[in-house]
Design an enzyme around this catalytic site. Structure first.
Site, mmCIF file in Angstrom:
data_model
loop_
_atom_site.group_PDB
_atom_site.id
_atom_site.type_symbol
_atom_site.label_atom_id
_atom_site.label_comp_id
_atom_site.label_asym_id
_atom_site.label_seq_id
_atom_site.Cartn_x
_atom_site.Cartn_y
_atom_site.Cartn_z
ATOM 1 N N ASP A 1 22.300 22.638 2.064
ATOM 2 C CA ASP A 1 23.088 22.997 0.886
ATOM 3 C C ASP A 1 22.194 23.563 -0.218
ATOM 4 O OD1 ASP A 1 26.051 21.948 -0.337
ATOM 5 O OD2 ASP A 1 24.486 22.395 -1.788
ATOM 6 N N CYS B 1 29.100 16.756 0.862
ATOM 7 C CA CYS B 1 28.417 17.566 1.870
ATOM 8 C C CYS B 1 29.450 18.297 2.736
ATOM 9 C CB CYS B 1 27.539 16.679 2.728
ATOM 10 S SG CYS B 1 26.632 17.625 3.948
#
Lengths: 495, 495
Positions: A163, A239
């Site tokens: 990420d 996430c």
């Protein structure tokens, strides 16, 4: 593909850059009347240095559109080429390709082309100036290799999620100095490749053994797995790889670590396994969770020390007292008082206090860029010398065949970020080579070309409309060459 | 792709199954009046055992078409299903899927489907019976792990070319017993993956160190690179990956070995590098070239011992004398009299004498199947427990993206072998996993599915016409499971 792109949580997150900002207080501290949130254990001069660095890097990318707009407005002026180069040089620090400016009078400027060119140039410039830019803070980070060595670790291998919000992990969130002994390999959902990790561990251990004089049997290899979550919007901005399910993200980190340790035990014998640590990051505040293993070595999802909570608890205290409370809390939490782990946990939590105050002071307690604002896609391996939060979308891959799902998401994000505005999608295809291995550079270059070709095949329509711009580059893992452009005339040789 | 398939030398070779057979004598010996070619150092009972094995394996594939023709002819008979199963069981040792036979009266038998089914069944049967089949010769091969250990090698890693004609390398040409310490990874042109090889070496060395009690510092790791050539038709039937240019094939083997040794020296220090040996195989006669390094450790293209020449020279002698001449020749050729290398060279050459006589006796001095006669394509990793010359086309790959060129050649070959006769192309997609590593099996299965999907995408037209049949299987690298079918219901999970 077995899953529809439109349901990808990254995209759901993007749709939900909600009005919720300001609703939630920073759990470490909120600046207000009679409260400046200055914690006694925070390194304020280091914070100032890191902020200077963040500004330098951000500006290089932020000013691209402003510079190109200025240039676009004067493209029919006399001495346009010179004026354009002056603007670009002054605002961005480099020149544009002369031929592309000189032919502007014929068909106008090809702005998507110049835009992609600038993104790559700003990237290359940031990498070229990395030593200079990073010199501001590099020597002042608290967790350097020698410090980690004193804590008992000869090598630290960190697997965060890929990420974008974790791209500044090392110097910002963890305050660890980048070094050859500290490696970061990001994977979607922190689902690191166990076979690959075993190979990394094997190489590190054998290199240590091969270098007998420096061998210290008391040192160990540390494997860190870093999951992340969003305190502001847990179900949407957590996430993406785990569908923003924090429980899944945590379990995956714990299971991955335990599987790696078990595999190495099975392959190399009891006691051979690396030490392990599971960390969690709240990507809204950069607060850190440290999951200490219990007496039996088991890491549990709900047993962790929370830096924000410890920050708040120790904020009113003096420096010595705050330090003592931190130490007491960690020791109390560690049911197995392993000196290495305790020292490391204390070091990480104290270091993260500075980052908490950094986000409070420089980002109003919570980051504003919770949505996507990436400047390019990086496909392949991440650039080691850039530490930027949320500046590029990263698809870790060796081949498009294996990494297609992550790449599809990146293309979808940039369809909205860039294509909708008439700009192209800049893709950096980047791989490392080891200069000590003969032919490795050539193989990395071939891989760049192969991946580029596969990208152009997979997104054929975009490619044919020139909406994808690939920039191929390789870096020496030893660090002597960083993001060197690959000659485009290179033809992929086939065995 | 940068190269046209139709120019691929494998295909040129196919076009040139020339009338030249018989023109060239076997350089070791020709059977004729007063000459039976029986060499005193040949193990004739081992040869008989290997021939029995070759016959068993060959029959399993050769009888498929005969059995299916018989079944086809009776498909409108009463009690067809029972009769068909009886034929199949008797000729091939297994049954056909009942439902496919039972519905024959509706649309006739789907022969391409049954043919592909049988190819995979014969393969699975051969793997299942590998221990039994190989028991005939396994214990009698001269170069077992303990023998190689006595020569100074704890591990032997062999990289031959992926060419089908070398698939019987270990037990036939080299007479080395398959064992966990002996690994064979085939690559087109013997261009092995240096990064991968460094990882293999590192793992073997560290496992040895981890197992301290058995550690013997005098032992070393041996890396063998095996190129090949064709004495009958050097410019056409040599190594396809090198355009049948023997000089290129030899240089590539020498350079690869030297690059690996240099890389390991650079990474782990002087003296850490593995011992190396370059071997050459004449795929028409299975004669072996052993390139001994010179005094400076350099391997030279034109300096080698030729087993056929030594066979011819020692043929008239008695056993003891022949042995002594062989030893003298090797010692004379070794300018650096390293005892390990000398012993190994003597062992390999003497062992290959048996194979030379095998080809002379059982294949009339030269193999007749110089053209393609493969039964299936193997994509992924080679099946370890099958030792068959020229029985499958092997495309070593992790992804179709990386291995597409080799796979294209395989499809082209089978277009002529199978599609032209209305049969489908059977493709075994096969990968190894290490059962000691948690989740490794699942990842290998996912890789099988991913490669299958990529094959179907790349050859979409063939796939839509059902002309490609994939069979997915995984094997445990430790050998407890061999070519286990992958459940087809498995869906590729995406991270």
């Amino acid at each position: 593909m077995s899953r529809s792109i439109s349901h990808h949580p990254v995209l759901r997150r993007q749709a939900a850059v909600a009005q919720r900002r300001g609703e939630l207080a920073n759990p470490a501290c909120e600046i207000g009347p009679g409260q400046d949130c200055r914690h006694p254990l925070v390194d304020e001069s280091l914070n100032a240095e890191l902020h200077r660095y963040e500004t330098i890097i951000s500006q290089r990318f932020l000013l691209i559109e402003a510079a190109l707009k200025k240039i676009s407005a004067i493209q029919h002026d006399d001495s346009f080429v010179q004026k354009a180069q002056d603007i670009c040089q002054a605002m961005l620090g480099y020149c544009l390709p002369e031929d592309k400016l000189a032919s502007a009078w014929v068909n106008g400027l090809d702005m998507p082309d110049l835009h992609a060119y600038c993104v790559f140039q700003s990237l290359v410039l940031s990498v070229q100036k990395a030593n200079e830019d990073r010199a501001i803070w590099l020597k002042n980070l608290p967790l350097s290799s020698p410090v980690l060595r004193d804590m008992g670790y000869h090598t630290v291998n960190i697997s965060p999620c890929a990420d974008g919000r974790l791209q500044g992990l090392l110097p910002f969130i963890l305050r660890i100095s980048p070094a050859p002994e500290i490696s970061v390999k990001a994977f979607a959902g922190a689902r690191f490749d166990i076979e690959d990790d075993i190979a990394d561990w094997t190489q590190a251990e054998l290199q240590r053994l091969a270098n007998e004089p420096g061998y210290d049997a008391s040192l160990n290899y540390l494997k860190c797995v870093v999951y992340h979550f969003s305190s502001s919007s847990p179900c949407v901005e957590g996430c993406a790889a785990h569908g923003s399910d924090d429980g899944m993200a945590i379990d995956c980190a714990i299971e991955g670590l335990s599987a790696l340790q078990a595999a190495i035990r099975n392959l190399y014998g009891l006691g051979a396994e690396p030490d392990g640590l599971v960390l969690g990051v709240d990507t809204d505040t950069d607060a850190l969770r440290v999951h200490l293993p219990d007496g039996s070595g088991t890491v549990r999802a709900h047993q962790f020390l929370d830096s924000a909570q410890l920050f708040a608890e120790t904020l009113p205290l003096g420096r010595v007292q705050a330090e003592q409370v931190l130490i007491d809390r960690v020791r109390a939490a560690a049911s197995n008082p392993d000196a290495n782990t305790v020292a490391l946990a204390i070091g990480l939590l104290r270091a993260n206090f500075s980052q908490l105050q950094y986000v409070i002071e420089h980002h109003n307690g919570r980051y504003t860029d919770v949505g996507h604002d990436e400047k390019f896609i990086c496909a392949g391996e991440a650039v080691a010398s850039l530490h930027l939060r949320n500046k590029y979308y990263f698809a870790h891959l060796s081949t498009v065949e294996e990494g297609a799902a992550d790449l599809d998401v990146g293309i979808k994000i940039f369809t909205s970020l860039n294509l909708s505005r008439g700009l192209a999608i800049p893709i950096l295809v980047h791989f490392f080579f080891d200069a000590r291995v003969s032919g490795a550079r050539q193989r990395a270059e071939q891989r760049c070309h192969r991946v580029k070709q596969a990208i152009q095949t997979r997104y054929q329509a975009l490619h044919e409309r020139h909406q994808i711009r690939c920039f191929l580059a390789v870096s020496d893992i030893g660090g002597t060459e960083n993001v060197t452009p690959v000659p485009s005339s290179y033809s992929v040789s086939v065995h």
